[in-house]
Write an enzyme that holds these catalytic residues in place. Sequence first.
Site, PDB file in Angstrom:
ATOM      1  N   CYS A 168      12.823  42.712 -30.847  1.00  0.00           N
ATOM      2  CA  CYS A 168      14.307  43.268 -31.780  1.00  0.00           C
ATOM      3  C   CYS A 168      13.730  43.847 -33.047  1.00  0.00           C
ATOM      4  CB  CYS A 168      14.987  41.985 -32.017  1.00  0.00           C
ATOM      5  SG  CYS A 168      16.084  42.128 -33.269  1.00  0.00           S
ATOM      6  N   VAL A 173       8.819  39.988 -40.336  1.00  0.00           N
ATOM      7  CA  VAL A 173       7.493  39.588 -39.966  1.00  0.00           C
ATOM      8  C   VAL A 173       7.132  38.053 -40.392  1.00  0.00           C
ATOM      9  CG1 VAL A 173       6.783  41.749 -39.792  1.00  0.00           C
ATOM     10  CG2 VAL A 173       6.254  40.548 -41.815  1.00  0.00           C
ATOM     11  N   GLY A 175       8.948  35.245 -40.543  1.00  0.00           N
ATOM     12  CA  GLY A 175       9.494  34.174 -39.730  1.00  0.00           C
ATOM     13  C   GLY A 175       8.753  34.496 -38.513  1.00  0.00           C
ATOM     14  N   TYR A 458      12.704  29.630 -31.511  1.00  0.00           N
ATOM     15  CA  TYR A 458      14.058  29.728 -31.034  1.00  0.00           C
ATOM     16  C   TYR A 458      14.573  28.397 -31.581  1.00  0.00           C
ATOM     17  CZ  TYR A 458      13.183  33.680 -28.132  1.00  0.00           C
ATOM     18  OH  TYR A 458      12.938  34.977 -27.476  1.00  0.00           O
TER      19      TYR A 458
HETATM   20  C1  FAD Z   1      18.017  39.219 -32.051  1.00  0.00           C
HETATM   21  C2  FAD Z   1      17.078  38.296 -32.090  1.00  0.00           C
HETATM   22  C3  FAD Z   1      15.769  39.017 -31.415  1.00  0.00           C
HETATM   23  C4  FAD Z   1      14.748  38.085 -31.461  1.00  0.00           C
HETATM   24  N1  FAD Z   1      13.645  38.475 -30.759  1.00  0.00           N
HETATM   25  C5  FAD Z   1      12.539  37.866 -30.663  1.00  0.00           C
HETATM   26  C6  FAD Z   1      11.323  38.317 -29.978  1.00  0.00           C
HETATM   27  O1  FAD Z   1      11.585  39.486 -28.987  1.00  0.00           O
HETATM   28  N2  FAD Z   1      10.327  37.713 -29.954  1.00  0.00           N
HETATM   29  C7  FAD Z   1      10.268  36.411 -30.640  1.00  0.00           C
HETATM   30  O2  FAD Z   1       9.026  35.816 -30.772  1.00  0.00           O
HETATM   31  N3  FAD Z   1      11.014  36.021 -31.308  1.00  0.00           N
HETATM   32  C8  FAD Z   1      12.310  36.679 -31.361  1.00  0.00           C
HETATM   33  N4  FAD Z   1      13.395  36.151 -32.363  1.00  0.00           N
HETATM   34  C9  FAD Z   1      13.316  34.858 -32.761  1.00  0.00           C
HETATM   35  C10 FAD Z   1      12.538  35.264 -34.181  1.00  0.00           C
HETATM   36  O3  FAD Z   1      10.983  35.489 -33.982  1.00  0.00           O
HETATM   37  C11 FAD Z   1      12.618  34.015 -34.928  1.00  0.00           C
HETATM   38  O4  FAD Z   1      14.208  33.935 -35.291  1.00  0.00           O
HETATM   39  C12 FAD Z   1      11.957  34.248 -36.428  1.00  0.00           C
HETATM   40  O5  FAD Z   1      11.829  33.056 -37.077  1.00  0.00           O
HETATM   41  C13 FAD Z   1      12.939  35.039 -37.381  1.00  0.00           C
HETATM   42  O6  FAD Z   1      11.963  35.483 -38.647  1.00  0.00           O
HETATM   43  P1  FAD Z   1      12.965  36.182 -39.786  1.00  0.00           P
HETATM   44  O7  FAD Z   1      11.877  36.615 -40.814  1.00  0.00           O
HETATM   45  O8  FAD Z   1      13.949  37.433 -39.296  1.00  0.00           O
HETATM   46  O9  FAD Z   1      13.892  35.085 -40.031  1.00  0.00           O
HETATM   47  P2  FAD Z   1      14.060  33.922 -41.448  1.00  0.00           P
HETATM   48  O10 FAD Z   1      15.348  33.328 -40.970  1.00  0.00           O
HETATM   49  O11 FAD Z   1      14.158  34.995 -42.646  1.00  0.00           O
HETATM   50  O12 FAD Z   1      13.028  32.909 -41.320  1.00  0.00           O
HETATM   51  C14 FAD Z   1      12.866  32.187 -40.373  1.00  0.00           C
HETATM   52  C15 FAD Z   1      11.881  31.071 -40.803  1.00  0.00           C
HETATM   53  O13 FAD Z   1      10.706  31.301 -41.370  1.00  0.00           O
HETATM   54  C16 FAD Z   1      10.664  31.159 -42.930  1.00  0.00           C
HETATM   55  N5  FAD Z   1      10.201  32.050 -43.653  1.00  0.00           N
HETATM   56  C17 FAD Z   1      10.982  33.334 -43.929  1.00  0.00           C
HETATM   57  N6  FAD Z   1      10.144  34.058 -44.826  1.00  0.00           N
HETATM   58  C18 FAD Z   1       9.165  33.300 -45.089  1.00  0.00           C
HETATM   59  C19 FAD Z   1       7.849  33.361 -46.168  1.00  0.00           C
HETATM   60  N7  FAD Z   1       7.689  34.758 -46.637  1.00  0.00           N
HETATM   61  N8  FAD Z   1       7.275  32.465 -46.125  1.00  0.00           N
HETATM   62  C20 FAD Z   1       7.381  31.144 -45.714  1.00  0.00           C
HETATM   63  N9  FAD Z   1       8.325  30.930 -44.573  1.00  0.00           N
HETATM   64  C21 FAD Z   1       9.227  31.968 -44.455  1.00  0.00           C
HETATM   65  C22 FAD Z   1      11.958  30.592 -43.003  1.00  0.00           C
HETATM   66  O14 FAD Z   1      12.280  29.906 -44.235  1.00  0.00           O
HETATM   67  C23 FAD Z   1      12.570  30.136 -41.648  1.00  0.00           C
HETATM   68  O15 FAD Z   1      12.316  28.740 -41.584  1.00  0.00           O
HETATM   69  C24 FAD Z   1      14.474  36.843 -32.192  1.00  0.00           C
HETATM   70  C25 FAD Z   1      15.601  36.543 -32.860  1.00  0.00           C
HETATM   71  C26 FAD Z   1      16.764  37.163 -32.989  1.00  0.00           C
HETATM   72  C27 FAD Z   1      18.021  36.584 -33.596  1.00  0.00           C
END
Ligand code: FAD
Length: 515
Positions: A168, A173, A175, A458
Amino acid sequence: MKNLSLKFIVAITIGFVFSCASDIHENFLKCLHFHNSTSISNVVYTKSSSAYDSLLHFSIQNLRFSSNNIPKPLVIVTPLQPCHVQATVICSQRHGLQIRIRSGGHDFEGISYVSQVPFVIIDFINYRNIQVDLQDRTAWVQVGATVGELYYSIATKTSTLAFPAGVCPTVGVAGQFSGGGYGYLLRKYGLAADNIMDAHIIDVKGRFLDREAMGEDLFWAIRGGGGASFGVILAWKIKLVPVPSTVTLFRVPRTLEQNATKLVHKWQSVASKLPKDLTVSIMLTVQALFQGLFLGGVDKVIPLMRESFLELGLVKEDCTEMSWIEFTLHSWGFGGQPLEVLLNRSQVTRDSFKAKSDYVKHPIPESGLEGLWRLFYEDGGKGVLMVIFPFGGRMGEIPESEIPFPHRAGVLYQIQYAVHWEEKGDEVAQRHIHWIRKLYSYMEPFVSKSPREAYLNYRDLDIGVNNIHGYTSYEQASIWGFKYFKNNFNRLAHVKSKVDPLNFFRYEQSIPSLM
Ligand SMILES: Cc1cc2nc3c(=O)[nH]c(=O)nc-3n(C[C@H](O)[C@H](O)[C@H](O)COP(=O)(O)OP(=O)(O)OC[C@H]3O[C@@H](n4cnc5c(N)ncnc54)[C@H](O)[C@@H]3O)c2cc1C
Ligand SMILES: *[C@@H]1O[C@H](CO)[C@@H](O)[C@H](O)[C@H]1NC(C)=O
Ligand SMILES: *[C@@H]1O[C@H](CO)[C@@H](O)[C@H](O)[C@H]1NC(C)=O
Ligand SMILES: *[C@@H]1O[C@H](CO)[C@@H](O)[C@H](O)[C@H]1NC(C)=O
């Protein structure tokens, strides 16, 4: 930058005497504004700022956590420089506020933007520079970037290098890489977290640390252990991997009448043993969609599939040759669109969802699969999507303790269960959540045991949580911790105790400090 930050922290810690006003929020803001020369006031949003609401909602990727009764942050900080993060970390501690850190906002349980105690969000939406070094085959990526933005930056420079991250494009990057990160290059190159070479982080004392300065323990922990238990990650240095100029995508949908049950059953013992260049995943709704990537041309993949998975009946007409970046567009439903859609940070459909995960080590019998279809037709299962992704290949070669992500050798495949809905309100939400819990308990006999493993990215608060107030013991946290990390949980707790002994960086599933 380093000098500036240091000066700033010294100024904050020794130079500023706070008034004793009871308003934590006010004092927090004063603390932030104290160092005016870093222009932090331009990146601070309070509830009275006109942009507060749109900023808050922009990166809420699960609408289950967007309603009015969900707690909102006192302040949102959108850093442009490391010193903005340093100030927020220092001032939040001084004034008893919790920090939530947001990159792409895709956390399944909204952890990056919701808290039950007074809190501040550090939102990296404007901190997303990407520098690709073709010669070195590396890139530095700031944490506010999405994987789509990263893929775009690589693809506009070369069609034969890639990064093995998720599917997605709107996912952040920070999380994703700090929790593992998998996609169609997993079987060839492992996880995103397996391909990280360096990182920049702000620790609890407000120090800016790179890999050398943070040490190997902390660097180990943030590659799969979730970053937010340990500090605020600012950037990753990643290793790019080679891909051929032509890859093949295939899609084969099969309904129950077309023997989907038999095919899924057979797939289980085939998919993790295929050559590393060939990945066949399944998306299950009321039908099974087999989607494959082959790192090579169509003339090679047909005989390969005939040899190992004849029953699927793959033919040339199911296959399309394309570049790697075109594959990433197709696999997210953007086939044929300009590369620039990768830069769009808004999901095409944003709704409410609840998801869970499992790892499967022995094929599920056909009767087990049939019971699953029956559940799919129940009322609460409307909006179900099950993504079944094969492991094996490179994943089986990397030792379980190499990084915190432990689901490696012996895993046939990973399951993501999700149920989505668009209607508002608690009643409909509860109906779907109840249903997915029922599905999860139905699956128990068929999946990994002791512990029943789960994927950190997840995130699922059903498997256990910390206490919101006060101390959480290692034993209590082990209930969910061993599911995500197996024995790596112990080392994670030791790293946590060293780098954040007083447990400032905490949330519902943060690693506990042993102090
Ligand atoms: C539509 C969708 C598709 C997805 N597809 C995949 C996939 O193909 N492969 C896969 O592996 N996963 C997938 N995921 C899961 C995704 O990898 C996780 O939800 C991931 O944690 C999201 O990262 P984010 O930065 O967008 O989220 P956020 O909600 O911003 O962060 C997630 C977590 O990381 C922490 N975090 C964020 N930024 C930082 C930072 N700078 N320093 C320290 N901690 C931080 C947050 O506090 C939170 O605990 C998908 C999720 C969704 C909703
Ligand atoms: C920051 O500095 C400018 C001019 O130097 C001043 O006008 C402004 O009031 C200061 N803001 C804060 C919050 O101190
Ligand atoms: C389903 O499988 C049976 C044998 O198990 C076979 O005879 C039949 O042709 C298959 N149906 C389809 C649509 O492939
Ligand atoms: C980004 O995607 C959203 C959702 O598909 C769409 O509504 C919007 O118009 C897109 N923005 C741009 C600039 O293309």
